[in-house]
Design an enzyme around this catalytic site. Structure first.
Site, mmCIF file in Angstrom:
data_model
loop_
_atom_site.group_PDB
_atom_site.id
_atom_site.type_symbol
_atom_site.label_atom_id
_atom_site.label_comp_id
_atom_site.label_asym_id
_atom_site.label_seq_id
_atom_site.Cartn_x
_atom_site.Cartn_y
_atom_site.Cartn_z
ATOM 1 N N GLY A 49 1.980 3.705 48.397
ATOM 2 C CA GLY A 49 1.370 3.832 49.734
ATOM 3 C C GLY A 49 0.467 2.645 50.027
ATOM 4 N N ARG B 233 8.176 2.834 47.773
ATOM 5 C CA ARG B 233 8.211 3.679 46.577
ATOM 6 C C ARG B 233 9.654 3.575 46.097
ATOM 7 N NH1 ARG B 233 3.290 6.565 47.337
ATOM 8 N NH2 ARG B 233 2.917 7.222 49.479
ATOM 9 N N ASP C 286 -1.701 4.826 41.229
ATOM 10 C CA ASP C 286 -1.352 5.139 39.840
ATOM 11 C C ASP C 286 0.130 4.962 39.536
ATOM 12 O OD1 ASP C 286 -0.450 7.505 40.995
ATOM 13 O OD2 ASP C 286 -1.048 8.721 39.265
ATOM 14 N N THR D 179 -5.659 2.240 46.699
ATOM 15 C CA THR D 179 -5.129 3.470 47.300
ATOM 16 C C THR D 179 -6.257 4.118 48.083
ATOM 17 O OG1 THR D 179 -4.516 5.774 46.871
ATOM 18 C CG2 THR D 179 -5.501 4.609 45.030
ATOM 19 N N ASP E 275 -6.771 7.097 48.271
ATOM 20 C CA ASP E 275 -7.156 8.360 47.621
ATOM 21 C C ASP E 275 -8.314 8.225 46.632
ATOM 22 O OD1 ASP E 275 -4.932 9.398 48.972
ATOM 23 O OD2 ASP E 275 -3.606 9.062 47.271
ATOM 24 N N ASP F 210 -8.097 7.922 43.595
ATOM 25 C CA ASP F 210 -7.788 8.830 42.488
ATOM 26 C C ASP F 210 -7.339 8.098 41.229
ATOM 27 O OD1 ASP F 210 -5.401 7.952 43.571
ATOM 28 O OD2 ASP F 210 -4.405 9.899 43.520
ATOM 29 N N ARG G 80 -4.009 13.205 48.319
ATOM 30 C CA ARG G 80 -3.062 13.663 47.291
ATOM 31 C C ARG G 80 -3.680 14.812 46.495
ATOM 32 N NH1 ARG G 80 0.139 10.413 43.130
ATOM 33 N NH2 ARG G 80 -1.945 9.768 42.515
HETATM 34 O O1 F6P Z 1 -1.451 7.920 48.203
HETATM 35 C C1 F6P Z 1 -1.729 7.663 49.541
HETATM 36 C C2 F6P Z 1 -1.221 8.780 50.404
HETATM 37 O O2 F6P Z 1 -1.544 8.464 51.743
HETATM 38 C C3 F6P Z 1 -1.717 10.178 50.055
HETATM 39 O O3 F6P Z 1 -3.028 10.431 50.508
HETATM 40 C C4 F6P Z 1 -0.665 11.038 50.695
HETATM 41 O O4 F6P Z 1 -0.577 12.295 50.035
HETATM 42 C C5 F6P Z 1 0.585 10.223 50.515
HETATM 43 O O5 F6P Z 1 0.183 8.878 50.308
HETATM 44 C C6 F6P Z 1 1.544 10.265 51.686
HETATM 45 O O6 F6P Z 1 2.680 9.550 51.333
HETATM 46 P P1 F6P Z 1 3.809 9.081 52.362
HETATM 47 O O7 F6P Z 1 3.252 7.939 53.157
HETATM 48 O O8 F6P Z 1 4.927 8.694 51.504
HETATM 49 O O9 F6P Z 1 4.075 10.253 53.265
#
Ligand code: F6P
Length: 316
Positions: free
Chosen positions: A10, A71, A100, A122, A124, A126, A168
Site C-alpha cells: 500500500g 502487491r 511489513d 505505511t 498503519d 504497524d 489493518r
Molecule cells: O496497509 C495500508 C492499508 O491502507 C490498510 O490500512 C488497509 O487495511 C489496506 O491497506 C487496504 O488495502 P487496499 O488498498 O489493497 O484495499
C-alpha cells in the site's frame, strides 16, 4: 556501486520523499541509481529505470509514489523470488520502501543472495522496533481534518457519528486521531470492544447537553456500520457512519513525514555504504538505526496503552 530502489504494498504519503532521499544520497556518494517500477512485481518483470538527480525533482511534496507500487502474488512463490533475485543480480544493494509485506519480501530476497535494506512506510504504523513509519502522521492529520468537518454537521443535527478508519490489524490511526479530535470513544483491536461503556458515555454526554458525539472505530476492531447500528438500537439516538477509506492514503505528506522520509532514506543508503544489509532502518529515541529483519518481523508494534487511557479520561 549500483543501488536499486522500489516501493511496494500500500502506498503511503512520504514515499516520494524517501525515494528522493535514497536517490540523492546515493548519487552524492558517487553511486549509480536504478528505480524499480511496480514493486516486486516490476522487479520480476525487469521494470528497471535509471534515476538521476532530476528524476526525483518536484516530488518531495507529492503523495503516492513516482515508482508506482503493487502487491505481488507471484512474489509470494519461490519461483517469483528467484526471478526477482535474478533481475537484481547487477545491483550492489536494493532499498525497499514499504510495510511489513515489503520487509518480508526483502528478507526473502536476502535469503536468495540479494543485499537489501528496508525503509518502513505505511499509514498503519504497524511495524515493530520503530516508533514511526512514513505516512502515519499524514494519515492521522487527514482523519483529523475529516472528523473536524463531520463534527460541524454532527452538531448541527445533534447526531452521533461513527467514523471507521484504516489501520489493518492495529489501532494506531484510530487512537492518535481519536485523541486529537476528542472522540467520545475509540474502538481499537488492541482493547476489548465494550459497547455498553460506549452507550453509557453517549447517554451521559447528551444528558448534560452535548450536541454531538464522535466514535472512532479502527477497521481491525469492528465495522463502523455495525457499531452505529448497535448504538442507535441501544440508545435510540440518531447515528450515522462514515468510512474514510483510501482518503487516508493520499495527499501531500506532512512536514513530519517528509523529514522522517529524508532521515530513513538517507540512513538506508548510509547503511549500504557502510557494508550493511538485511536490516530495516528504524526511528527510535530520536535516532535512525538498522534493526535486523528477524527482530522486526518477530516483534510486536508497540501501541502506547497510556494514550488509550488518556483518551478515556479526557472523554469523561
Ligand atoms: O496497509 C495500508 C492499508 O491502507 C490498510 O490500512 C488497509 O487495511 C489496506 O491497506 C487496504 O488495502 P487496499 O488498498 O489493497 O484495499
Amino acid at each position: 556501486m549500483r543501488i536499486g530502489v522500489l516501493t511496494s504494498g500500500g502506498d503511503a504519503p512520504g514515499m516520494n520523499a524517501a525515494i528522493r532521499a535514497v536517490v540523492r544520497r546515493a548519487i552524492y556518494a558517487g553511486a549509480e541509481v536504478v528505480g524499480v517500477r511496480r514493486g516486486y512485481a516490476g522487479l520480476i518483470s525487469g521494470e528497471l529505470i535509471p534515476l538521476d538527480v532530476s528524476s526525483v525533482a518536484d516530488i518531495v511534496h507529492r503523495g503516492g509514489t513516482m515508482l508506482l507500487t503493487a502487491r505481488s502474488p507471484a512474489f509470494m512463490q519461490p519461483e517469483g523470488v528467484a526471478a526477482a533475485a535474478a533481475q537484481a543480480s547487477g545491483l550492489t544493494a536494493l532499498v525497499v520502501i514499504g510495510g511489513d509485506g515489503t520487509i518480508r519480501g526483502a528478507q526473502a530476497l536476502e535469503q536468495a543472495g540479494v543485499a537489501t535494506v528496508a525503509v518502513p512506510a505505511t499509514i498503519d504504523n504497524d511495524i515493530a522496533r520503530t516508533i514511526r513509519t512514513i505516512g502515519f502522521d499524514t494519515a492521522v492529520n487527514s482523519v483529523v481534518q475529516a472528523v473536524d468537518r463531520i463534527r460541524d454537521t454532527a452538531t448541527a443535527h445533534e447526531r452521533t457519528f461513527v467514523v471507521e478508519v484504516m489501520g489493518r490489524r492495529r489501532g494506531f490511526i484510530a487512537l492518535h486521531a481519536g485523541l486529537a479530535v476528542g472522540a467520545e470513544s475509540i474502538l481499537i483491536p488492541e482493547e476489548p470492544v465494550d459497547l455498553d461503556a460506549v452507550c453509557d458515555r453517549l447517554t451521559r454526554g447528551y444528558a448534560r447537553g452535548k450536541r454531538h458525539s464522535i466514535i472512532l472505530v479502527a477497521e481491525g476492531a469492528s465495522s463502523g456500520f455495525e457499531v452505529a447500528e448497535a448504538i442507535q438500537r441501544r440508545t435510540g439516538h440518531e447515528t450515522r457512519t462514515t468510512v474514510l477509506g483510501h482518503v487516508q492514503r493520499g495527499g501531500s505528506p506532512t512536514a513530519y513525514d517528509r523529514v522522517l522520509a529524508a532521515r530513513l532514506g538517507e540512513g538506508a543508503v548510509a547503511h549500504v555504504l557502510a557494508g550493511g544489509r538485511g536490516a530495516m532502518m528504524a526511528f527510535r529515541g530520536g535516532d535512525v538505526a538498522p534493526v535486523p529483519y528477524g527482530d522486526v518481523l518477530s516483534g510486536e508494534p508497540s501501541l502506547d496503552r497510556r494514550l488509550f487511557e488518556l483518551a478515556a479520561v479526557l472523554a469523561i
